[in-house]
Design a protein around this motif. Structure first.
Motif, mmCIF file in Angstrom:
data_model
loop_
_atom_site.group_PDB
_atom_site.id
_atom_site.type_symbol
_atom_site.label_atom_id
_atom_site.label_comp_id
_atom_site.label_asym_id
_atom_site.label_seq_id
_atom_site.Cartn_x
_atom_site.Cartn_y
_atom_site.Cartn_z
ATOM 1 N N PRO A 497 0.807 -1.233 0.000
ATOM 2 C CA PRO A 497 0.000 0.000 0.000
ATOM 3 C C PRO A 497 0.835 1.276 0.000
ATOM 4 C CG PRO A 497 0.003 -1.021 2.169
ATOM 5 C CD PRO A 497 0.685 -1.980 1.252
ATOM 6 N N LYS A 498 2.152 1.154 0.179
ATOM 7 C CA LYS A 498 3.021 2.324 0.219
ATOM 8 C C LYS A 498 3.782 2.506 -1.089
ATOM 9 C CE LYS A 498 3.588 2.068 5.228
ATOM 10 N NZ LYS A 498 4.549 1.970 6.358
ATOM 11 N N SER A 499 3.394 1.739 -2.124
ATOM 12 C CA SER A 499 4.063 1.847 -3.419
ATOM 13 C C SER A 499 3.042 2.138 -4.505
ATOM 14 C CB SER A 499 4.819 0.565 -3.751
ATOM 15 O OG SER A 499 5.860 0.326 -2.829
ATOM 16 N N SER A 500 3.549 2.652 -5.623
ATOM 17 C CA SER A 500 2.683 2.942 -6.763
ATOM 18 C C SER A 500 2.238 1.636 -7.413
ATOM 19 C CB SER A 500 3.438 3.797 -7.786
ATOM 20 O OG SER A 500 4.533 3.070 -8.324
ATOM 21 N N GLN A 501 1.286 1.788 -8.331
ATOM 22 C CA GLN A 501 0.775 0.583 -8.997
ATOM 23 C C GLN A 501 1.641 0.246 -10.204
ATOM 24 O OE1 GLN A 501 -3.639 0.710 -9.376
ATOM 25 N NE2 GLN A 501 -3.390 -0.942 -7.888
ATOM 26 N N ASP A 502 2.817 -0.168 -9.887
ATOM 27 C CA ASP A 502 3.765 -0.679 -10.862
ATOM 28 C C ASP A 502 3.788 -2.194 -10.697
ATOM 29 O OD1 ASP A 502 6.218 -1.676 -12.004
ATOM 30 O OD2 ASP A 502 6.952 0.392 -12.046
ATOM 31 N N PRO A 503 3.676 -2.956 -11.796
ATOM 32 C CA PRO A 503 3.670 -4.421 -11.656
ATOM 33 C C PRO A 503 4.887 -4.968 -10.933
ATOM 34 C CG PRO A 503 3.000 -3.776 -13.869
ATOM 35 C CD PRO A 503 3.471 -2.530 -13.186
ATOM 36 N N ARG A 504 5.953 -4.207 -10.848
ATOM 37 C CA ARG A 504 7.134 -4.679 -10.136
ATOM 38 C C ARG A 504 6.980 -4.539 -8.627
ATOM 39 N NH1 ARG A 504 11.259 -1.000 -13.439
ATOM 40 N NH2 ARG A 504 9.503 0.399 -12.983
ATOM 41 N N SER A 505 6.054 -3.680 -8.183
ATOM 42 C CA SER A 505 5.884 -3.452 -6.750
ATOM 43 C C SER A 505 4.518 -3.922 -6.238
ATOM 44 C CB SER A 505 6.074 -1.965 -6.425
ATOM 45 O OG SER A 505 5.192 -1.168 -7.187
ATOM 46 N N TYR A 566 -2.281 5.458 -2.350
ATOM 47 C CA TYR A 566 -0.890 5.900 -2.417
ATOM 48 C C TYR A 566 -0.817 7.321 -2.984
ATOM 49 C CZ TYR A 566 3.994 6.091 -3.937
ATOM 50 O OH TYR A 566 5.293 6.464 -4.132
ATOM 51 N N HIS A 567 -0.418 8.284 -2.133
ATOM 52 C CA HIS A 567 -0.304 9.697 -2.535
ATOM 53 C C HIS A 567 -1.591 10.181 -3.214
ATOM 54 C CE1 HIS A 567 3.707 9.771 -1.179
ATOM 55 N NE2 HIS A 567 4.317 9.269 -2.252
ATOM 56 N N ASN A 568 -2.724 9.631 -2.767
ATOM 57 C CA ASN A 568 -4.038 10.027 -3.295
ATOM 58 C C ASN A 568 -4.214 9.707 -4.777
ATOM 59 O OD1 ASN A 568 -5.004 11.135 -0.819
ATOM 60 N ND2 ASN A 568 -3.692 12.929 -1.188
ATOM 61 N N ASN A 569 -3.405 8.762 -5.293
ATOM 62 C CA ASN A 569 -3.575 8.359 -6.686
ATOM 63 C C ASN A 569 -4.726 7.376 -6.816
ATOM 64 O OD1 ASN A 569 -1.432 9.887 -7.541
ATOM 65 N ND2 ASN A 569 0.065 8.222 -7.346
ATOM 66 N N ASN A 570 -5.290 7.312 -8.014
ATOM 67 C CA ASN A 570 -6.350 6.344 -8.265
ATOM 68 C C ASN A 570 -5.775 4.945 -8.457
ATOM 69 O OD1 ASN A 570 -8.346 8.240 -8.107
ATOM 70 N ND2 ASN A 570 -8.464 8.580 -10.324
ATOM 71 N N ASP A 571 -6.630 3.949 -8.185
ATOM 72 C CA ASP A 571 -6.289 2.546 -8.433
ATOM 73 C C ASP A 571 -6.439 2.270 -9.922
ATOM 74 O OD1 ASP A 571 -6.533 -0.387 -8.637
ATOM 75 O OD2 ASP A 571 -6.610 -0.334 -6.451
ATOM 76 N N PHE A 572 -5.508 1.515 -10.508
ATOM 77 C CA PHE A 572 -5.549 1.225 -11.939
ATOM 78 C C PHE A 572 -6.487 0.070 -12.286
ATOM 79 C CE2 PHE A 572 -0.944 2.884 -12.647
ATOM 80 C CZ PHE A 572 -1.414 4.175 -12.502
ATOM 81 N N GLY A 573 -7.123 -0.528 -11.302
ATOM 82 C CA GLY A 573 -7.994 -1.664 -11.577
ATOM 83 C C GLY A 573 -9.122 -1.312 -12.523
ATOM 84 N N SER A 574 -9.461 -2.248 -13.418
ATOM 85 C CA SER A 574 -10.534 -1.982 -14.377
ATOM 86 C C SER A 574 -11.198 -3.278 -14.804
ATOM 87 C CB SER A 574 -9.989 -1.246 -15.604
ATOM 88 O OG SER A 574 -9.113 -2.096 -16.335
ATOM 89 N N PHE A 575 -12.477 -3.172 -15.189
ATOM 90 C CA PHE A 575 -13.251 -4.312 -15.660
ATOM 91 C C PHE A 575 -14.035 -3.883 -16.887
ATOM 92 C CE2 PHE A 575 -12.524 -4.792 -11.180
ATOM 93 C CZ PHE A 575 -12.199 -6.129 -11.024
ATOM 94 N N SER A 576 -13.777 -4.527 -18.011
ATOM 95 C CA SER A 576 -14.503 -4.208 -19.233
ATOM 96 C C SER A 576 -15.109 -5.490 -19.800
ATOM 97 C CB SER A 576 -13.575 -3.561 -20.266
ATOM 98 O OG SER A 576 -12.510 -4.418 -20.599
ATOM 99 N N ASN A 577 -16.386 -5.401 -20.144
ATOM 100 C CA ASN A 577 -17.121 -6.521 -20.744
ATOM 101 C C ASN A 577 -17.023 -7.802 -19.896
ATOM 102 O OD1 ASN A 577 -17.790 -4.963 -23.105
ATOM 103 N ND2 ASN A 577 -15.670 -5.268 -23.790
ATOM 104 N N CYS A 578 -17.047 -7.625 -18.600
ATOM 105 C CA CYS A 578 -17.013 -8.779 -17.681
ATOM 106 C C CYS A 578 -18.423 -9.145 -17.252
ATOM 107 C CB CYS A 578 -16.163 -8.463 -16.455
ATOM 108 S SG CYS A 578 -14.395 -8.333 -16.800
ATOM 109 N N SER A 579 -18.582 -10.409 -16.863
ATOM 110 C CA SER A 579 -19.877 -10.904 -16.378
ATOM 111 C C SER A 579 -19.726 -11.340 -14.926
ATOM 112 C CB SER A 579 -20.358 -12.079 -17.225
ATOM 113 O OG SER A 579 -20.577 -11.697 -18.560
ATOM 114 N N PHE A 580 -20.576 -10.784 -14.071
ATOM 115 C CA PHE A 580 -20.642 -11.179 -12.671
ATOM 116 C C PHE A 580 -21.984 -11.881 -12.482
ATOM 117 C CE2 PHE A 580 -17.766 -7.650 -12.991
ATOM 118 C CZ PHE A 580 -16.742 -7.948 -12.102
ATOM 119 N N ILE A 581 -21.932 -13.180 -12.153
ATOM 120 C CA ILE A 581 -23.135 -14.013 -12.266
ATOM 121 C C ILE A 581 -23.351 -14.829 -10.998
ATOM 122 C CG2 ILE A 581 -24.250 -15.874 -13.577
ATOM 123 C CD1 ILE A 581 -22.394 -15.114 -15.936
#
Length: 624
Positions: A497-505, A566-581
């Protein structure tokens, strides 16, 4: 006692070179840099009849049950349905093994006082051969529970199956679909004639398609079974003392007949010496005569079925009968005084018949399903048949291909043992799965490594995926799912939670191309490393979760994001054309809670997604 499954590997030369060769040529048995052996557990039961005299429970040693228990002692969640006459819930070896002390079909409680009448004892004995109470060597045997059984820790559901008032096929279907039993053991039959209709065959097919194994007795030869006459008529046998003059050959019983569905496991019996022939007592001549168990083309395997220790009912009944002639109505009236007393030892040495060989095979099927619950009925049958003893029944030359070989529990469990594993994806490369995988406890994906799933991955109830920081899981058209009747734990995406949303961290999970995560307690959760999901410890998120044409189906919670800012940045998570059933009742009977749970996160995108709940239960679509 011998050590089992220990192998000595001799080599010369450089240690590191030897390890590299193993990693290259035998990756399935070694993890980098080494894989240390697990403790070898030898599960000899402490039950009195097992420890005191090897000859008492000879049938278990004959099939190498003790070696099989070193691999699998049976899951208490694995259930074997015994459909039989009646049951004694007071027996010390059944008290802890019966899921219900009543018939779950009609709700009638089982009465120990009634368990002895007529043939009512039969069900108690059959249940004991499948899975009577069996005690670990380091535990104290419960008082009077002297017996040991092949099914060990598997459980019994006792269902009355005798009498015309019982819907035999309907009860079997109910056991499979509603009670969710893994195995059905049948030591009684309805008919020698093919009276099955299309609906009957459909019901049997549904049971087997559901993954429930059906094990059925072949018959006891001339004593009790079916045969075809010289004129082709199907008839019933009920006398141990003579062969019918019109006898042509033994035949299977209906409705669970191999011609109805070849996946049904048909079992005949053998003696200590693996002989199909046996002695039966003829009270007419006060002598023993030679008889045989039933044999015919559809028999799959044989199992011990003669001169065996087994369970008796705990109570017996003495009849003091007085006959009184009533001249007024000109008939005989019976006056019966009934005295019920406890048996000093509710066991008997001398049981024989395919009635008792059948539950032994059913108990073995229960162990196999405990080890790998995803196996189909056909696969279980193949494993039991292919691992049966290579030596044919000694007198089978007379009945070639009509007896089946005698089962070997150790060989069968050895066949299944290597199907379910734990996995570490830690070599800093991408691993692609295109064939089914079975997971015991965990998949761990390390930093710099990627697991791409294009196949089905099946998880035990306690299993989960751990995506470590810098690791990546891609469900690319594959499916992550649980056991047939239980939710699995889901995916833990480790977060900083103390790092940016970089796949390495951060850990990263992608579900795309109609990839499916289903039947999980929480499909994906963002958590900190070391988070204990079984505690109430608060955690934070940060892992990257992406859905692109992904499917989240019948999870208690599909996706759960823990706090990340993290530093008030937005989360990069996203869902497109997904089905929740939610399209069925959750397989563990619990209620769904959330499709997506957003706890103190910002910026998660949802585009073109579908949220569908077809069940009559309240579910939150997106909770923020």
């Amino acid at each position: 006692m011998e050590n089992r499954r220990i192998y000595t590997v001799k080599y010369s030369g450089d240690d590191e070179l030897f390890i590299r060769d193993l990693q290259s040529d035998a990756r399935e048995i070694i993890y980098a840099p080494y894989r240390f052996s697990e403790p070898i557990l030898l599960y000899d039961p402490s039950d009195y009849q097992w420890t005191q005299d090897p000859s008492w429970l000879w049938h278990l040693r004959k099939i190498e049950a003790d070696k099989a228990w070193d691999i699998q002692k049976g899951d208490p969640n694995t259930r074997i349905a015994i459909m039989d006459t009646y049951f004694d819930p007071a027996h010390p070896d059944l008290q802890s093994e019966l899921v219900y002390d009543y018939d779950p079909i009609d709700g009638e409680s089982y009465d120990p006082n009634f368990a002895f009448y007529g043939n009512n004892w039969h069900g108690t004995t059959v249940a004991g051969f499948a899975s009577g109470q069996t005690t670990d060597s380091d535990k104290v045997q419960p008082h009077g529970a002297d017996y040991a059984s092949i099914g060990y820790k598997t459980k019994i559901i006792a269902i009355k199956g005798g009498g015309l008032e019982h819907d035999f096929l309907g009860n079997a279907l109910y056991a499979s679909t509603v009670l969710q039993v893994d195995v059905i053991s049948l030591s009684m039959f309805r008919s020698c004639h093919n009276q099955t209709e299309e609906i009957d065959e459909a019901m049997i097919s549904e049971i087997l398609d559901n993954g429930t194994v059906i094990v059925n007795a072949a018959g006891n030869g001339y004593c009790a079974g079916c045969y075809e006459s010289v004129t082709g008529e199907l008839k019933r046998l009920d006398s141990c003392y003579k062969r019918p003059n019109d006898f042509s050959k033994f035949t299977p019983t209906y409705p669970f007949h191999p011609s109805v569905d070849e996946r049904i496991i048909i079992v005949t019996g053998v003696t200590k010496n693996d002989s199909l022939t046996r002695k039966v007592f003829d009270p007419k001549t006060n002598q023993y005569k030679i008889s045989t168990f039933s044999y015919f083309q559809g028999v799959d395997v044989s199992a011990p079925g003669y001169d065996m220790w087994g369970l008796q009912t705990t109570k017996t009944v003495r009849y003091d009968t007085t006959y009184v002639l009533d001249t007024v109505i000109d008939q005989i009236r019976f006056v019966i005084d009934t005295i019920i007393y406890n048996r000093p030892s509710p066991f008997w040495n001398g049981y024989g018949g395919t009635s008792f060989a059948t539950p032994i095979v059913a108990g073995l099927a229960g162990l196999i399903k405990s080890q790998n619950p995803w196996l189909s009925a056909a696969e279980v049958q193949t494993i039991i048949k292919s691992t049966s003893n290579t030596d044919v029944v000694k007198d089978a030359g007379l009945y070639l291909h009509q007896t089946g070989r005698r089962i070997n529990a150790f060989k069968a469990l050895s066949e299944v043992e290597n199907q379910v594993h734990n996995y570490e994806i830690c070599d800093a490369t991408e691993v692609i799965w295109t064939s089914p995988v079975y997971v015991k406890d965990s998949i761990v994906i390390c930093r710099g490594s990627t697991l791409r799933v294009k196949s089905d991955v099946f998880f035990r109830e306690q299993a989960r995926v751990i995506v470590k920081i810098g690791g990546q899981l891609i469900v690319d058209g594959g499916r992550l799912t649980g056991e047939p009747h239980r939710l699995w734990q889901g995916v833990l995406a480790y977060s900083d939670p103390k790092s940016s949303q970089d796949p390495r961290s951060q850990g990263k999970v992608v579900v795309n191309n109609n990839g499916i995560i289903e039947n999980a307690i929480t499909g994906i959760a963002t958590v900190q490393p070391g988070f204990d999901p079984d505690s109430s410890t608060y955690t934070h998120g940060g892992a990257i979760i992406i859905g692109n044409g992904g499917i989240f189906k019948n999870n208690r919670i599909a996706v759960s994001f823990n706090p990340y800012n993290y530093h008030n940045n937005n989360d990069f998570g996203s869902f497109s054309n997904c089905s929740f059933i939610i399209d069925t009742i959750l397989i563990d009977g619990s209620k769904p809670e959330y499709f997506v749970k957003l706890n103190e996160v910002n910026g998660i995108d949802f585009k073109g997604c579908i949220f569908s709940n077809f069940q009559n239960s309240n579910t939150t679509g997106i909770y923020s």
